[in-house]
Design a protein around this motif. Structure first.
Motif, PDB file in Angstrom:
ATOM      1  N   THR A   1      -6.680  -2.481  -0.650  1.00  0.00           N
ATOM      2  CA  THR A   1      -7.900  -2.185   0.095  1.00  0.00           C
ATOM      3  C   THR A   1      -9.052  -3.073  -0.358  1.00  0.00           C
ATOM      4  O   THR A   1      -9.842  -3.565   0.457  1.00  0.00           O
ATOM      5  CB  THR A   1      -8.284  -0.706  -0.072  1.00  0.00           C
ATOM      6  OG1 THR A   1      -7.213   0.118   0.421  1.00  0.00           O
ATOM      7  CG2 THR A   1      -9.555  -0.375   0.696  1.00  0.00           C
ATOM      8  N   ARG A   2      -9.146  -3.296  -1.656  1.00  0.00           N
ATOM      9  CA  ARG A   2     -10.208  -4.160  -2.166  1.00  0.00           C
ATOM     10  C   ARG A   2     -10.085  -5.575  -1.606  1.00  0.00           C
ATOM     11  O   ARG A   2     -11.077  -6.200  -1.216  1.00  0.00           O
ATOM     12  CB  ARG A   2     -10.177  -4.197  -3.700  1.00  0.00           C
ATOM     13  CG  ARG A   2     -10.697  -2.915  -4.347  1.00  0.00           C
ATOM     14  CD  ARG A   2     -10.943  -3.111  -5.825  1.00  0.00           C
ATOM     15  NE  ARG A   2      -9.708  -3.318  -6.581  1.00  0.00           N
ATOM     16  CZ  ARG A   2      -8.987  -2.318  -7.111  1.00  0.00           C
ATOM     17  NH1 ARG A   2      -9.371  -1.055  -6.941  1.00  0.00           N
ATOM     18  NH2 ARG A   2      -7.898  -2.585  -7.799  1.00  0.00           N
TER      19      ARG A   2
ATOM     20  N   ARG B   1     -11.056  -5.599   2.063  1.00  0.00           N
ATOM     21  CA  ARG B   1     -12.514  -5.565   2.219  1.00  0.00           C
ATOM     22  C   ARG B   1     -13.082  -6.983   2.094  1.00  0.00           C
ATOM     23  O   ARG B   1     -13.969  -7.378   2.850  1.00  0.00           O
ATOM     24  CB  ARG B   1     -13.149  -4.629   1.190  1.00  0.00           C
ATOM     25  CG  ARG B   1     -14.666  -4.491   1.340  1.00  0.00           C
ATOM     26  CD  ARG B   1     -15.233  -3.587   0.265  1.00  0.00           C
ATOM     27  NE  ARG B   1     -14.957  -2.188   0.528  1.00  0.00           N
ATOM     28  CZ  ARG B   1     -15.761  -1.379   1.233  1.00  0.00           C
ATOM     29  NH1 ARG B   1     -16.893  -1.860   1.750  1.00  0.00           N
ATOM     30  NH2 ARG B   1     -15.444  -0.117   1.402  1.00  0.00           N
TER      31      ARG B   1
ATOM     32  N   ALA C   1      -4.301   6.904  -1.108  1.00  0.00           N
ATOM     33  CA  ALA C   1      -5.452   6.009  -1.222  1.00  0.00           C
ATOM     34  C   ALA C   1      -5.497   5.313  -2.574  1.00  0.00           C
ATOM     35  O   ALA C   1      -5.857   4.130  -2.668  1.00  0.00           O
ATOM     36  CB  ALA C   1      -6.740   6.783  -0.982  1.00  0.00           C
ATOM     37  N   ALA C   2      -5.122   6.039  -3.644  1.00  0.00           N
ATOM     38  CA  ALA C   2      -5.131   5.428  -4.979  1.00  0.00           C
ATOM     39  C   ALA C   2      -4.085   4.320  -5.064  1.00  0.00           C
ATOM     40  O   ALA C   2      -4.330   3.254  -5.646  1.00  0.00           O
ATOM     41  CB  ALA C   2      -4.884   6.493  -6.041  1.00  0.00           C
ATOM     42  N   ARG C   3      -2.908   4.571  -4.504  1.00  0.00           N
ATOM     43  CA  ARG C   3      -1.836   3.570  -4.490  1.00  0.00           C
ATOM     44  C   ARG C   3      -2.284   2.329  -3.713  1.00  0.00           C
ATOM     45  O   ARG C   3      -1.945   1.195  -4.078  1.00  0.00           O
ATOM     46  CB  ARG C   3      -0.585   4.192  -3.848  1.00  0.00           C
ATOM     47  CG  ARG C   3       0.522   3.212  -3.444  1.00  0.00           C
ATOM     48  CD  ARG C   3       1.291   2.715  -4.645  1.00  0.00           C
ATOM     49  NE  ARG C   3       2.448   1.953  -4.253  1.00  0.00           N
ATOM     50  CZ  ARG C   3       2.416   0.687  -3.817  1.00  0.00           C
ATOM     51  NH1 ARG C   3       1.267   0.059  -3.718  1.00  0.00           N
ATOM     52  NH2 ARG C   3       3.535   0.061  -3.485  1.00  0.00           N
TER      53      ARG C   3
ATOM     54  N   ALA D   1      -5.396   1.275  -3.269  1.00  0.00           N
ATOM     55  CA  ALA D   1      -6.717   0.776  -3.665  1.00  0.00           C
ATOM     56  C   ALA D   1      -6.773  -0.730  -3.930  1.00  0.00           C
ATOM     57  O   ALA D   1      -7.701  -1.405  -3.459  1.00  0.00           O
ATOM     58  CB  ALA D   1      -7.235   1.553  -4.868  1.00  0.00           C
TER      59      ALA D   1
ATOM     60  N   TYR E   1       0.797  -1.233   0.000  1.00  0.00           N
ATOM     61  CA  TYR E   1       0.000   0.000   0.000  1.00  0.00           C
ATOM     62  C   TYR E   1       0.827   1.280   0.000  1.00  0.00           C
ATOM     63  O   TYR E   1       0.273   2.368  -0.187  1.00  0.00           O
ATOM     64  CB  TYR E   1      -0.984  -0.001   1.177  1.00  0.00           C
ATOM     65  CG  TYR E   1      -0.355  -0.016   2.556  1.00  0.00           C
ATOM     66  CD1 TYR E   1      -0.224   1.160   3.284  1.00  0.00           C
ATOM     67  CD2 TYR E   1       0.068  -1.204   3.140  1.00  0.00           C
ATOM     68  CE1 TYR E   1       0.331   1.148   4.557  1.00  0.00           C
ATOM     69  CE2 TYR E   1       0.616  -1.225   4.409  1.00  0.00           C
ATOM     70  CZ  TYR E   1       0.742  -0.051   5.112  1.00  0.00           C
ATOM     71  OH  TYR E   1       1.284  -0.062   6.364  1.00  0.00           O
TER      72      TYR E   1
END
Length: 272
Positions: free
Chosen positions: A253-254, A257, A246-248, A250, A228
């Motif tokens: 993060t998916r 989740r 946050a874009a880096r 992402a 991340y």
């Protein structure tokens, strides 16, 4: 609630703990340390931001803002090593992961101070965790997910490059195997490297609270930071920590989740 301890209650049978994202160091302690940056270097940088979506899944979060260099709330309070024979840091660390001293000579905390820090910070953190476990357990089994990260390369702690996802259930003791399998499946689907009970098998939190026979399933996730943030070749005050993007983050993060969703759904299935 204390200004250093944040509890955000949710209704799902899932608790996400953040024991190492804090960077707060009381001034009287920081003044005795060699370097403020060094004292914060080993934080689990940006993990609370990485899991910012947890509330959307109904998860409860518990976070301390106190730096692990003040007191590590994921260590056995008795001082017993979680990894006998391997390099690790203690309840009140006196050196970094890389073996650098945290305190000026003769300024390390003694037994009396360590006990005072435990009373002030460690005990309230775990009282908060226990309160949330008890609250949610009133309706059935719960999952406690302990969220961590570490640099991909820390030669003093492990050889080579750490897998992206490091899942720990202390050898299958702290949770039902079905929970570990569900979390592992989400990691496998990402296409990134993973290991179960590798270098990080679960810290004190996972081992202490994980009692699947009584309905509390605890699991630890140690992430390699490269998933991340960019990890610089040279770690110093000018290069670390890398700012959160946050874009880096992402793609990771998916996956996370999916991991938390799997953990939550496992707990719900145990209540059926």
């Amino acid at each position: 609630m204390s200004d250093w301890l944040t509890v955000t209650p949710g209704d799902a049978p899932l608790i996400v703990a953040f024991p190492h994202t804090g960077t707060d160091i009381p001034g009287a302690i920081e003044a005795r340390m060699v370097d403020p940056w060094r004292a914060r270097k080993d934080a689990d940088w940006w993990i609370d931001r990485l899991y910012a979506f947890a509330g959307e899944l109904g998860a409860t979060t518990v976070r301390t803002a106190i730096s692990r260099s003040v007191i590590d709330v994921n260590r056995d309070p008795s001082g017993q090593s979680l990894y006998p024979g391997m390099t690790t840091t203690g309840l009140c660390p006196t050196e970094t992961f890389d073996g650098e001293p945290l305190y000026k000579p003769g300024q390390e905390p003694d037994a009396v101070e360590i006990e005072a820090r435990r009373t002030e910070f460690f005990d309230p953190y775990h009282a908060a965790l226990m309160a949330q476990i008890e609250r949610l357990s009133a309706n059935g089994p719960v999952v406690l997910y302990d969220a961590h990260s570490i640099r991909s390369h820390v030669p003093r702690l492990f050889d080579g490059q750490l897998p992206q996802f490091n899942i720990g259930d202390n050898g299958g003791v702290t949770c039902d195997p079905a929970l570990t399998a569900a979390v592992e499946a989400a990691c496998i689907a990402s296409g990134d490297s993973h290991v179960v009970n590798g270098r990080f098998k679960g810290g004190w939190t996972t081992r202490h609270y994980g009692q699947p026979a009584k309905g509390t399933h605890a699991i630890q996730m140690e992430l390699a930071c490269r998933g991340y943030v960019d990890e610089p070749a040279v770690i110093d005050a000018s290069s670390w920590p890398t700012p959160f993007d946050a874009a880096r983050a992402a793609p990771l993060t998916r996956t996370l989740r999916d991991v938390l969703t799997a953990a939550r759904d496992f707990a719900i299935s145990q209540r059926a």
